[in-house]
Design a protein around this motif. Structure first.
Motif, PDB file in Angstrom:
ATOM      1  N   THR A   1     -14.175  -0.671  10.041  1.00  5.09           N
ATOM      2  CA  THR A   1     -13.427   0.016   8.994  1.00  5.09           C
ATOM      3  C   THR A   1     -12.195   0.720   9.557  1.00  5.09           C
ATOM      4  OG1 THR A   1     -14.932   1.903   9.252  1.00  5.09           O
ATOM      5  CG2 THR A   1     -15.416   0.334   7.493  1.00  5.09           C
TER       6      THR A   1
ATOM      7  N   THR B   1      -8.624   4.359   3.587  1.00  2.00           N
ATOM      8  CA  THR B   1      -7.861   3.152   3.278  1.00  2.00           C
ATOM      9  C   THR B   1      -7.787   2.897   1.782  1.00  2.00           C
ATOM     10  OG1 THR B   1      -8.613   2.210   5.382  1.00  2.00           O
ATOM     11  CG2 THR B   1      -7.638   0.700   3.795  1.00  2.00           C
ATOM     12  N   LEU B   2      -8.906   3.088   1.094  1.00  2.00           N
ATOM     13  CA  LEU B   2      -8.956   2.769  -0.331  1.00  2.00           C
ATOM     14  C   LEU B   2      -8.309   3.859  -1.180  1.00  2.00           C
ATOM     15  CD1 LEU B   2     -12.601   1.374  -0.485  1.00  2.00           C
ATOM     16  CD2 LEU B   2     -10.484   0.061  -0.631  1.00  2.00           C
TER      17      LEU B   2
ATOM     18  N   ARG C   1      -4.491   3.538  -0.956  1.00  2.00           N
ATOM     19  CA  ARG C   1      -4.584   2.830  -2.233  1.00  2.00           C
ATOM     20  C   ARG C   1      -4.541   1.316  -2.066  1.00  2.00           C
ATOM     21  NH1 ARG C   1      -0.818   6.625  -6.266  1.00  2.00           N
ATOM     22  NH2 ARG C   1      -2.034   8.537  -5.990  1.00  2.00           N
ATOM     23  N   VAL C   2      -5.296   0.834  -1.101  1.00  3.00           N
ATOM     24  CA  VAL C   2      -5.486  -0.608  -0.970  1.00  3.00           C
ATOM     25  C   VAL C   2      -6.482  -1.039  -2.035  1.00  3.00           C
ATOM     26  CG1 VAL C   2      -6.346  -2.430   0.556  1.00  3.00           C
ATOM     27  CG2 VAL C   2      -4.959  -0.581   1.485  1.00  3.00           C
ATOM     28  N   PRO C   3      -6.212  -2.104  -2.781  1.00  2.00           N
ATOM     29  CA  PRO C   3      -7.145  -2.534  -3.826  1.00  2.00           C
ATOM     30  C   PRO C   3      -8.533  -2.847  -3.264  1.00  2.00           C
ATOM     31  CG  PRO C   3      -5.022  -3.623  -4.100  1.00  2.00           C
ATOM     32  CD  PRO C   3      -4.966  -2.906  -2.787  1.00  2.00           C
ATOM     33  N   LEU C   4      -9.542  -2.471  -4.023  1.00  2.00           N
ATOM     34  CA  LEU C   4     -10.918  -2.673  -3.575  1.00  2.00           C
ATOM     35  C   LEU C   4     -11.226  -4.153  -3.394  1.00  2.00           C
ATOM     36  CD1 LEU C   4     -13.649  -1.298  -2.989  1.00  2.00           C
ATOM     37  CD2 LEU C   4     -14.197  -1.562  -5.414  1.00  2.00           C
TER      38      LEU C   4
ATOM     39  N   CYS D   1       0.827  -1.198   0.000  1.00  2.00           N
ATOM     40  CA  CYS D   1       0.000   0.000   0.000  1.00  2.00           C
ATOM     41  C   CYS D   1       0.872   1.263   0.000  1.00  2.00           C
ATOM     42  CB  CYS D   1      -0.940   0.002   1.208  1.00  2.00           C
ATOM     43  SG  CYS D   1      -0.132   0.363   2.782  1.00  2.00           S
TER      44      CYS D   1
ATOM     45  N   TYR E   1      -9.714  -5.306  -0.147  1.00  2.39           N
ATOM     46  CA  TYR E   1     -10.431  -4.754   1.001  1.00  2.39           C
ATOM     47  C   TYR E   1     -11.696  -5.556   1.293  1.00  2.39           C
ATOM     48  CZ  TYR E   1     -12.364  -1.197   4.110  1.00  2.39           C
ATOM     49  OH  TYR E   1     -12.870  -0.541   5.192  1.00  2.39           O
TER      50      TYR E   1
ATOM     51  N   ALA F   1     -13.177   4.027   5.398  1.00  2.00           N
ATOM     52  CA  ALA F   1     -12.978   3.168   4.238  1.00  2.00           C
ATOM     53  C   ALA F   1     -12.314   3.928   3.085  1.00  2.00           C
ATOM     54  CB  ALA F   1     -14.317   2.578   3.797  1.00  2.00           C
TER      55      ALA F   1
END
Length: 246
Positions: A112, A51-52, A56-59, A10, A62, A48
């Motif tokens: 979350t 984080t996303l 840039r955590v992949p959806l 990330c 997640y 959320a």
């Protein structure tokens, strides 16, 4: 494995764990203070999105990680709405929906916030943060050993599954179930032997005390902590405003 891979890949991997811990703590406290469903939903959405979009955590990652706690939360809310009937069986209680919705949204906001910390903080950084917070050394050692044994377990499973597939051990569903049972039994023995070897290696080196890791350096820790405090203060202000005007 998925959580660990996401934490190392990330955008916030190099952010100080104290900053991420403060932001997560602020989100948890804000969720407990808030009372209205709208504010709780907004807190969950903000955590959320941080984080996303921020880390840039992949959806897909997640939602894959959140699937199990979401299923547990849905089942728990369903059992609260369904109550035992007087003549036996179960009955739907619509009067409990407002309370159940608040409980569900509060749990979602807390979840979350915790997911944001776990999906952006590698295990060594998390152990460093817990050690600075004076967590018990025995707990930290158990976390480190469990973390190590997860990879040992995965390696043993992959090697055994590959060997079975090479011998046509997964031909048909009945043969696959039999092979999986045999592999599970063999894995229990292998993991026990590897854990014993790890303990013997520690005893041979006269190990006493706690497990230590090389601490990572975070040159921008002060600035990151200040930004986390500012973001956390916004969440707490939103929650306090909801609590005062509720």
């Amino acid at each position: 494995m998925r959580i660990d891979a996401a934490a190392y890949a990330c955008r916030w991997q190099g952010v100080a764990p104290s900053a991420k811990g403060l932001f997560a703590l602020a989100g948890i406290v804000a969720a407990w203070i808030s009372r209205s469903p709208g504010v709780l939903a907004l807190l969950a959405l903000m955590s959320a999105l941080a984080t996303l979009a921020g880390a840039r955590v992949p959806l897909r990652t997640y939602f894959a990680v959140a699937l199990a706690p979401l299923g547990f939360l849905s089942l728990s809310c369903l059992t609260m709405v369904l109550t035992p009937a007087t003549g036996g069986g179960w009955q739907w209680t619509p009067s409990l929906l407002p309370k159940v919705s608040v409980i569900a949204l509060r749990s979602l906001a807390v979840m979350t916030a915790v997911l944001g910390l776990m999906l952006t903080t590698p295990m060594p950084d998390l152990l460093l943060l817990l050690r600075r917070l004076r967590a018990p050394e025995l707990l930290l050692d158990m976390m480190a050993l469990s973390y190590r044994m997860l990879f040992v377990l995965r390696q043993a499973w992959d090697e055994g599954s590959t060997a079975q597939a090479a011998r046509l051990g997964h031909r048909g569903w009945r043969q696959s179930w039999r092979s999986m049972g045999l592999l599970a039994g063999q894995m229990a023995v292998q993991v026990w032997q590897r854990a014993s070897a790890l303990q013997a290696a520690a005893d041979a080196r006269a190990w006493q005390g706690s497990l230590r890791f090389l601490p990572a350096s975070f040159p921008n820790a002060r600035r990151e902590v200040a930004l986390a405090l500012l973001a956390g203060a916004m969440l707490l202000a939103l929650a306090l405003g909801d609590w005062l005007w509720a």
